[in-house]
Design an enzyme around this catalytic site. Sequence first.
Site, mmCIF file in Angstrom:
data_model
loop_
_atom_site.group_PDB
_atom_site.id
_atom_site.type_symbol
_atom_site.label_atom_id
_atom_site.label_comp_id
_atom_site.label_asym_id
_atom_site.label_seq_id
_atom_site.Cartn_x
_atom_site.Cartn_y
_atom_site.Cartn_z
ATOM 1 N N LEU A 238 0.817 -1.220 0.000
ATOM 2 C CA LEU A 238 0.000 0.000 0.000
ATOM 3 C C LEU A 238 0.850 1.270 0.000
ATOM 4 C CD1 LEU A 238 -2.701 -1.043 2.630
ATOM 5 C CD2 LEU A 238 -2.699 -1.428 0.156
ATOM 6 N N HIS B 49 -3.466 4.327 -2.163
ATOM 7 C CA HIS B 49 -4.408 3.370 -1.570
ATOM 8 C C HIS B 49 -5.018 3.942 -0.287
ATOM 9 C CE1 HIS B 49 -1.610 0.362 -3.630
ATOM 10 N NE2 HIS B 49 -2.781 0.141 -4.191
ATOM 11 N N ASP C 17 -5.231 4.343 -12.794
ATOM 12 C CA ASP C 17 -5.521 3.260 -13.727
ATOM 13 C C ASP C 17 -6.844 3.578 -14.432
ATOM 14 O OD1 ASP C 17 -3.295 1.483 -13.048
ATOM 15 O OD2 ASP C 17 -4.267 1.426 -11.102
ATOM 16 N N LYS D 30 1.948 8.262 -7.415
ATOM 17 C CA LYS D 30 2.306 7.208 -6.457
ATOM 18 C C LYS D 30 1.956 5.854 -7.059
ATOM 19 C CE LYS D 30 2.620 9.877 -2.507
ATOM 20 N NZ LYS D 30 3.425 9.838 -1.314
HETATM 21 O O1 PAF Z 1 -5.400 -1.998 -9.472
HETATM 22 C C1 PAF Z 1 -5.057 -3.073 -8.932
HETATM 23 O O2 PAF Z 1 -4.306 -3.097 -7.954
HETATM 24 C C2 PAF Z 1 -5.574 -4.379 -9.504
HETATM 25 O O3 PAF Z 1 -5.679 -4.325 -10.895
HETATM 26 C C3 PAF Z 1 -6.907 -4.821 -8.887
HETATM 27 C C4 PAF Z 1 -8.001 -3.828 -9.175
HETATM 28 C C5 PAF Z 1 -6.747 -4.959 -7.374
HETATM 29 C C6 PAF Z 1 -7.320 -6.177 -9.464
HETATM 30 O O4 PAF Z 1 -6.384 -7.152 -9.183
#
Ligand code: PAF
Length: 282
Positions: A33, A37, A150, A184
Amino acid sequence: MKVVTTIQEMQSEIRQLKEKGHSIGFVPTMGFLHEGHLTLLKKARQENDTVVLSIFVNPLQFGPKEDFSTYPRDFERDCALAEGEKIDYVFFPSVKEMYPGSASVKVVVEKRTDVLCGKSRPGHFDGVATVITKLFNIIMPTRAYFGIKDAQQVAVIDGLISDFNFPIELVAVDIVREQDGLAKSSRNVNLLPEDRQQATVLYKSLQAAKEAIFHGERNPVTLVNLIKEMITSESKGEIDYVDIFSYPELKPLEELNDRIIIALAVKFTKVRLIDNLIININ
Ligand code: PAF
């Protein structure tokens, strides 16, 4: 905070929470993390009665030559951070627990994957959509939190939720950056010192494109070239892609209008970094 490693126990906990009428905020991660996160966890904590964090490095979303084995992992540290955010559950299944045998069904994503990371990582989003479908069925969250770093993943999960009728609210949270602008990422720890320094050009180049748009530039090719030139002149990074599309449809554009994404992926030695900017064009 309770650590749960089996699907059966997680589902039984969720059943009891649902009976009590709890809303459930879910933050799926692959662990290691970082502040990005923690921002998701904080938001989930504010908006839900119960918060579940999952930590699972999903082999299905890594290609054969990708970094599954070297992906950073530190469960103890992750738990301490999760505890600090007052998380209720950490779901930490093994690969065997999630994929006990060869699967008879997998999720295949049909749209929004022929560009950006989907193009350079064939099968990646099928792996993401498959694990997220399983996790949604296990956790049955009210809200699921994803980082917009993402952005393609967010677009794909948006499609998954609506196509498969998951009664889940998707919450997309802004990119968290280092002081020098680098987005990050768990992978940043694997950057060599020189690469770490040079990687700041990614955000700088996105900002330069934004500035050009602000001054009236509407030609995507000109903007892409501007970004590429900055990256190649200021770093040894190997450009995977720099692209501009409509967002969230991820369709090519001849001229910028409405909501767009400028997205890039650049490889520094062994670490591939992504970054993006989503802009509303007037
Ligand atoms: O973004 C991520 O860390 C991964 O693609 C996820 C969403 C946890 C799926 O494994």
